[in-house]
Design a protein around this motif. Structure first.
Motif, PDB file in Angstrom:
ATOM      1  N   PRO A 223     -72.959   1.973  72.048  1.00 39.67           N
ATOM      2  CA  PRO A 223     -72.196   0.916  72.726  1.00 39.67           C
ATOM      3  C   PRO A 223     -72.760   0.627  74.106  1.00 39.67           C
ATOM      4  CG  PRO A 223     -70.734   2.568  71.761  1.00 39.67           C
ATOM      5  CD  PRO A 223     -72.119   3.116  71.658  1.00 39.67           C
ATOM      6  N   ALA A 224     -72.531  -0.616  74.553  1.00 42.02           N
ATOM      7  CA  ALA A 224     -73.023  -1.004  75.876  1.00 42.02           C
ATOM      8  C   ALA A 224     -72.375  -0.165  76.964  1.00 42.02           C
ATOM      9  CB  ALA A 224     -72.741  -2.496  76.115  1.00 42.02           C
ATOM     10  N   ALA A 225     -71.114   0.221  76.776  1.00 39.79           N
ATOM     11  CA  ALA A 225     -70.444   1.051  77.785  1.00 39.79           C
ATOM     12  C   ALA A 225     -71.114   2.413  77.908  1.00 39.79           C
ATOM     13  CB  ALA A 225     -68.972   1.217  77.421  1.00 39.79           C
ATOM     14  N   ALA A 226     -71.634   2.952  76.803  1.00 34.72           N
ATOM     15  CA  ALA A 226     -72.337   4.230  76.861  1.00 34.72           C
ATOM     16  C   ALA A 226     -73.640   4.100  77.646  1.00 34.72           C
ATOM     17  CB  ALA A 226     -72.606   4.738  75.452  1.00 34.72           C
ATOM     18  N   VAL A 227     -74.336   2.985  77.464  1.00 37.08           N
ATOM     19  CA  VAL A 227     -75.570   2.747  78.226  1.00 37.08           C
ATOM     20  C   VAL A 227     -75.255   2.633  79.712  1.00 37.08           C
ATOM     21  CG1 VAL A 227     -77.530   1.212  78.510  1.00 37.08           C
ATOM     22  CG2 VAL A 227     -76.625   1.646  76.224  1.00 37.08           C
ATOM     23  N   TYR A 237     -64.742   2.578  80.369  1.00 37.37           N
ATOM     24  CA  TYR A 237     -63.699   2.356  79.362  1.00 37.37           C
ATOM     25  C   TYR A 237     -63.871   0.954  78.800  1.00 37.37           C
ATOM     26  CZ  TYR A 237     -59.058   1.999  77.212  1.00 37.37           C
ATOM     27  OH  TYR A 237     -58.024   1.840  76.334  1.00 37.37           O
ATOM     28  N   ALA A 238     -64.191   0.861  77.522  1.00 33.64           N
ATOM     29  CA  ALA A 238     -64.445  -0.434  76.880  1.00 33.64           C
ATOM     30  C   ALA A 238     -63.296  -0.747  75.940  1.00 33.64           C
ATOM     31  CB  ALA A 238     -65.765  -0.395  76.118  1.00 33.64           C
ATOM     32  N   ALA A 239     -62.547  -1.850  76.235  1.00 29.98           N
ATOM     33  CA  ALA A 239     -61.406  -2.258  75.400  1.00 29.98           C
ATOM     34  C   ALA A 239     -61.022  -3.678  75.765  1.00 29.98           C
ATOM     35  CB  ALA A 239     -60.227  -1.310  75.575  1.00 29.98           C
ATOM     36  N   ASP A 240     -60.135  -4.272  74.957  1.00 30.19           N
ATOM     37  CA  ASP A 240     -59.651  -5.625  75.228  1.00 30.19           C
ATOM     38  C   ASP A 240     -58.507  -5.638  76.240  1.00 30.19           C
ATOM     39  OD1 ASP A 240     -57.760  -4.390  73.722  1.00 30.19           O
ATOM     40  OD2 ASP A 240     -57.691  -5.899  72.122  1.00 30.19           O
ATOM     41  N   HIS A 241     -58.214  -4.510  76.838  1.00 32.06           N
ATOM     42  CA  HIS A 241     -57.169  -4.413  77.860  1.00 32.06           C
ATOM     43  C   HIS A 241     -57.660  -3.420  78.908  1.00 32.06           C
ATOM     44  CE1 HIS A 241     -56.402  -1.236  74.868  1.00 32.06           C
ATOM     45  NE2 HIS A 241     -56.117  -0.491  75.918  1.00 32.06           N
ATOM     46  N   PRO A 242     -57.254  -3.599  80.176  1.00 33.57           N
ATOM     47  CA  PRO A 242     -57.679  -2.639  81.197  1.00 33.57           C
ATOM     48  C   PRO A 242     -57.068  -1.265  80.952  1.00 33.57           C
ATOM     49  CG  PRO A 242     -56.391  -4.450  82.165  1.00 33.57           C
ATOM     50  CD  PRO A 242     -56.451  -4.680  80.701  1.00 33.57           C
ATOM     51  N   GLY A 243     -57.854  -0.235  81.208  1.00 30.64           N
ATOM     52  CA  GLY A 243     -57.364   1.115  80.972  1.00 30.64           C
ATOM     53  C   GLY A 243     -56.605   1.705  82.138  1.00 30.64           C
ATOM     54  N   LEU A 245     -57.546   3.910  84.186  1.00 30.41           N
ATOM     55  CA  LEU A 245     -57.732   5.352  84.190  1.00 30.41           C
ATOM     56  C   LEU A 245     -58.416   5.768  85.485  1.00 30.41           C
ATOM     57  CD1 LEU A 245     -58.968   5.839  80.508  1.00 30.41           C
ATOM     58  CD2 LEU A 245     -56.646   6.081  81.403  1.00 30.41           C
ATOM     59  N   PRO A 246     -57.986   6.862  86.091  1.00 28.32           N
ATOM     60  CA  PRO A 246     -58.578   7.267  87.382  1.00 28.32           C
ATOM     61  C   PRO A 246     -60.048   7.647  87.240  1.00 28.32           C
ATOM     62  CG  PRO A 246     -57.106   8.964  86.513  1.00 28.32           C
ATOM     63  CD  PRO A 246     -56.925   7.766  85.644  1.00 28.32           C
ATOM     64  N   GLY A 247     -60.874   7.091  88.123  1.00 22.75           N
ATOM     65  CA  GLY A 247     -62.294   7.396  88.124  1.00 22.75           C
ATOM     66  C   GLY A 247     -63.084   6.772  86.999  1.00 22.75           C
ATOM     67  N   VAL A 248     -62.518   5.772  86.304  1.00 28.00           N
ATOM     68  CA  VAL A 248     -63.160   5.162  85.143  1.00 28.00           C
ATOM     69  C   VAL A 248     -63.264   3.653  85.369  1.00 28.00           C
ATOM     70  CG1 VAL A 248     -63.042   4.802  82.644  1.00 28.00           C
ATOM     71  CG2 VAL A 248     -62.200   6.937  83.645  1.00 28.00           C
ATOM     72  N   ASP A 249     -64.435   3.075  85.075  1.00 29.26           N
ATOM     73  CA  ASP A 249     -64.640   1.629  85.193  1.00 29.26           C
ATOM     74  C   ASP A 249     -64.252   0.945  83.890  1.00 29.26           C
ATOM     75  OD1 ASP A 249     -65.655   2.164  87.697  1.00 29.26           O
ATOM     76  OD2 ASP A 249     -67.740   2.171  87.030  1.00 29.26           O
ATOM     77  N   ASP A 250     -63.537  -0.200  84.003  1.00 29.68           N
ATOM     78  CA  ASP A 250     -63.135  -0.979  82.830  1.00 29.68           C
ATOM     79  C   ASP A 250     -64.251  -1.946  82.439  1.00 29.68           C
ATOM     80  OD1 ASP A 250     -60.637   0.202  82.571  1.00 29.68           O
ATOM     81  OD2 ASP A 250     -59.728  -1.161  84.020  1.00 29.68           O
ATOM     82  N   GLN A 251     -64.512  -2.036  81.137  1.00 29.64           N
ATOM     83  CA  GLN A 251     -65.539  -2.912  80.601  1.00 29.64           C
ATOM     84  C   GLN A 251     -64.975  -3.706  79.423  1.00 29.64           C
ATOM     85  OE1 GLN A 251     -68.387  -3.292  82.074  1.00 29.64           O
ATOM     86  NE2 GLN A 251     -68.178  -1.565  83.510  1.00 29.64           N
ATOM     87  N   PRO A 252     -65.615  -4.812  79.035  1.00 32.58           N
ATOM     88  CA  PRO A 252     -65.174  -5.561  77.841  1.00 32.58           C
ATOM     89  C   PRO A 252     -65.297  -4.683  76.593  1.00 32.58           C
ATOM     90  CG  PRO A 252     -66.711  -6.854  79.166  1.00 32.58           C
ATOM     91  CD  PRO A 252     -66.741  -5.475  79.722  1.00 32.58           C
ATOM     92  N   PRO A 253     -64.592  -5.066  75.523  1.00 30.50           N
ATOM     93  CA  PRO A 253     -64.666  -4.268  74.287  1.00 30.50           C
ATOM     94  C   PRO A 253     -66.083  -4.215  73.738  1.00 30.50           C
ATOM     95  CG  PRO A 253     -63.560  -6.357  73.885  1.00 30.50           C
ATOM     96  CD  PRO A 253     -63.702  -6.237  75.373  1.00 30.50           C
ATOM     97  N   SER A 254     -66.369  -3.141  73.030  1.00 25.94           N
ATOM     98  CA  SER A 254     -67.703  -2.948  72.467  1.00 25.94           C
ATOM     99  C   SER A 254     -67.938  -3.946  71.338  1.00 25.94           C
ATOM    100  CB  SER A 254     -67.847  -1.515  71.945  1.00 25.94           C
ATOM    101  OG  SER A 254     -69.049  -1.370  71.235  1.00 25.94           O
ATOM    102  N   LEU A 256     -69.892  -3.375  68.917  1.00 30.72           N
ATOM    103  CA  LEU A 256     -70.027  -2.623  67.674  1.00 30.72           C
ATOM    104  C   LEU A 256     -68.684  -2.418  66.981  1.00 30.72           C
ATOM    105  CD1 LEU A 256     -72.550   0.126  68.873  1.00 30.72           C
ATOM    106  CD2 LEU A 256     -73.048  -1.980  67.627  1.00 30.72           C
ATOM    107  N   ASP A 257     -67.619  -2.292  67.774  1.00 32.07           N
ATOM    108  CA  ASP A 257     -66.273  -2.094  67.214  1.00 32.07           C
ATOM    109  C   ASP A 257     -65.267  -2.669  68.207  1.00 32.07           C
ATOM    110  OD1 ASP A 257     -64.072  -1.395  65.824  1.00 32.07           O
ATOM    111  OD2 ASP A 257     -64.511   0.751  65.702  1.00 32.07           O
ATOM    112  N   PRO A 258     -65.045  -4.003  68.203  1.00 27.49           N
ATOM    113  CA  PRO A 258     -64.192  -4.619  69.239  1.00 27.49           C
ATOM    114  C   PRO A 258     -62.750  -4.148  69.193  1.00 27.49           C
ATOM    115  CG  PRO A 258     -65.496  -6.272  68.053  1.00 27.49           C
ATOM    116  CD  PRO A 258     -65.620  -4.999  67.289  1.00 27.49           C
ATOM    117  N   GLY A 259     -62.237  -3.767  68.056  1.00 21.62           N
ATOM    118  CA  GLY A 259     -60.828  -3.401  67.955  1.00 21.62           C
ATOM    119  C   GLY A 259     -60.524  -1.978  68.359  1.00 21.62           C
ATOM    120  N   ARG A 260     -61.525  -1.192  68.725  1.00 18.14           N
ATOM    121  CA  ARG A 260     -61.289   0.212  69.033  1.00 18.14           C
ATOM    122  C   ARG A 260     -61.670   0.483  70.483  1.00 18.14           C
ATOM    123  NH1 ARG A 260     -64.712   4.934  66.160  1.00 18.14           N
ATOM    124  NH2 ARG A 260     -66.354   3.679  67.134  1.00 18.14           N
ATOM    125  N   PRO A 261     -60.726   0.982  71.316  1.00 14.61           N
ATOM    126  CA  PRO A 261     -61.087   1.347  72.697  1.00 14.61           C
ATOM    127  C   PRO A 261     -62.049   2.534  72.692  1.00 14.61           C
ATOM    128  CG  PRO A 261     -58.706   1.129  72.440  1.00 14.61           C
ATOM    129  CD  PRO A 261     -59.291   1.100  71.065  1.00 14.61           C
TER     130      PRO A 261
END
Length: 563
Positions: A223-227, A237-243, A245-254, A256-261
């Motif tokens: 996934p792009a978030a892993a890169v 954190y890649a999902a269709d909603h902001p996470g 989460l402390p110390g974590v950057d929010d990214q668009p959904p992957s 490869l699997d858009p429906g899974r955070p």
């Protein structure tokens, strides 16, 4: 008023008189409303037990169609009523006024009593109102106290649940850390991570380890978030909603699997990321505390992976160095040699065991096996120095005991806090006698041609290098054709739960199970068969060295030139 006076004169009680006057007044008002002439009549009926004072109101001229009876009311009177002045009530104004005043006094008295009763009723009503207000206020206080108690109970339950969750996370983190750091195999650590996290904290777990410098730049199929996590060194954190989460950057959904955070956490080291751990939540999303725990667990897993890789690197170097220093066995007429070296299967316990075989100027063959205390590169380097020193000392034809004595003095002068054990055996082609000496090492095992096995446990010297002056003695034993000598290190026979003596007995039994023909035919295969019963039951935590020396039988010597 006249009726009231007459009722009083007839002995009607004030209460009955008041009731009678009130009823008459109401009837007269109706008569006034209707209009016309009305007649009021009063009659006293006397009887022995008392009298009946009766008042009647009727129309002055009764019409034939009027069927309603005249109105009347009555009240009991006293038996001894004085009626002498009753007929003059209406004629004398003074008497009429007196009657009116008497009636007013009775009425006032009655009204006063009624006022008292009404005041008492009002007091009780006010008292009841105050009581009701107090009850309502008490109910309100009880309800407020009940709500406060429920809120406190809910807060206590919430705090207790949070404490239990926090305790569960800390316990899990401690147990998982112990499991991760218990292994020094990075592949085993990678396999362990999904077992630890699924299904409690993750639905899927993917461990991406970088095998080269360009791995962090590849975006597919990861996934792009892993890169991004690998490049930036921060969790993503890649999902269709902001996470949030402390110390974590929010990214668009992957893609490869858009429906899974996805939560992508870099496996950081002191120099650069060595990989990325990608997780999907067990439910819809992670709790903030769970995310913090996962990041901490990933940090500890990264340290465990780094330590395992460093250990494997150092072990490979030590093993490579040791194998490079091990001697290629020489070919000697009238003597067969076979050697085996197995590094430890657990821990960095390599580098100290060694064997060697070389000729002396007089044609004798020196075989030696030894063990340097300590492990790793330091022990491997020390082993190489001992090997070189031994070959140098053997040039002048010294015996095994003399060689060990010189090695002892060599180590004692170096004062490296390293010690060694060794056994040296010398074979001479023209002498069917074995000369050997030992220094703190497990005793050699000799198999005679008749299948008997004996342990050469004559008094050995102490360990090489200890602060002790010693002269190590030589020992001799006959060596007829068909004899086999086994030199070995303690890794072959020693087990923590049993000690070394049972292992030596097992080695003797295994060596005695061979037939002379097997040893004559293939000593290499015999060495493998000898190791199997001694090592198949457990992993060995130390190096294993085995050196077999076999004197062929006469028949075997005759077959050798023909082959």
């Amino acid at each position: 008023m006249a009726v009231a006076r007459l009722a009083a004169a007839c002995g009607v009680t004030p209460v009955e008189r008041t009731r009678l006057v009130a009823a008459l007044s109401a009837q007269l008002r109706q008569c006034l409303t209707k209009g016309g002439d009305w007649r009021v009549g009063v009659e006293l009926a006397v009887s022995p037990g008392g009298g009946d004072f009766r008042v009647e109101v009727a129309a002055a001229k009764r019409r034939p169609e009027d069927r309603r009876p005249p109105w009347h009311a009555s009240a009991p009177s006293a038996e001894d009523a004085d009626l002498s002045d009753a007929g003059h009530v209406t004629d004398d104004p003074a008497t009429l006024a007196e009657a009116l005043f008497g009636a007013d006094e009775d009425t006032a008295l009655l009204l006063e009593r009624l006022d008292e009763q009404e005041a008492l009723v009002a007091f009780h009503r006010e008292e009841l109102h105050q009581t009701n207000q107090g009850v309502l206020a008490l109910h309100a206080d009880l309800d407020a106290a009940g709500r406060a108690q429920r809120e406190l109970f809910d807060a206590e339950q919430k705090a207790r649940k949070e404490a239990e969750n926090a305790r569960g996370r800390l316990t899990f983190l401690a147990d998982a850390s112990a499991a991760l750091t218990a292994s020094l195999n990075h592949e085993a650590i990678v396999r362990l991570l999904p077992t630890l996290l699924v299904p409690r904290y993750a639905r899927t777990v993917d461990v991406w380890l970088f095998d080269g410098t360009d791995d962090a730049q590849r975006g597919s199929p990861h996934p792009a978030a892993a890169v991004l996590a690998a490049r930036r060194g921060r969790p993503q954190y890649a999902a269709d909603h902001p996470g949030h989460l402390p110390g974590v950057d929010d990214q668009p959904p992957s893609a490869l699997d858009p429906g899974r955070p996805l939560l992508c956490i870099p496996l950081l080291t002191r120099r650069a990321p060595q990989g990325v751990l990608t997780l999907s939540p067990p439910d819809e999303r992670w709790d903030a505390d769970d995310a913090v725990m996962l990041i901490e667990l990933t940090r500890r897993a990264s340290i465990a992976l780094e330590n395992a890789r460093r250990f494997e690197h150092n072990r490979d170097i030590a093993e490579t160095l040791q194998r490079a220093l091990l001697t290629e066995l020489p070919t000697t007429p009238g003597l067969s040699l076979a050697a085996r070296y197995l590094p430890a299967t657990r821990g960095l316990n390599i580098g100290g065991d060694w064997y060697d075989a070389f000729r002396q100027p007089d044609g004798s063959l020196i075989t030696v096996i030894g063990d340097v205390t300590g492990h790793g590169l330091h022990a491997a380097v020390m082993m190489s120095q001992l090997r070189t020193a031994l070959r140098a000392y053997a040039v002048d034809g010294s015996s095994p005991g003399q060689l060990l004595t010189r090695l002892h003095q060599y180590l004692h002068r170096l004062r490296l806090d390293l010690y060694a054990t060794a056994v040296i055996a010398r074979f001479h082609p023209d002498d069917p006698t074995l000369t050997w000496a030992a220094a703190g090492h497990p005793p050699p095992v000799l198999r005679t041609p008749d299948g008997q096995v004996r342990t050469l446990d004559a008094k050995p010297g102490a360990m090489l290098g200890i602060p002790l002056k010693q002269e190590i003695r030589d020992h001799t034993v006959p060596l007829p054709p068909g004899s086999t000598l086994a030199l070995y290190t303690d890794g072959l026979v020693e087990r923590r739960s049993q000690g070394i003596d049972p292992g030596i007995r097992r080695l003797a039994e295994a060596l005695g199970s061979f037939s002379p023909a097997e040893l004559d035919a293939d000593l290499e295969a015999s060495a493998d068969r000898l190791l199997h019963p001694l090592l198949h039951d457990s992993e060995h935590e130390d190096d294993v060295c085995l050196l077999l020396s076999h004197v062929p039988t006469s028949a075997a010597r005759q077959r050798t030139p023909q082959s």
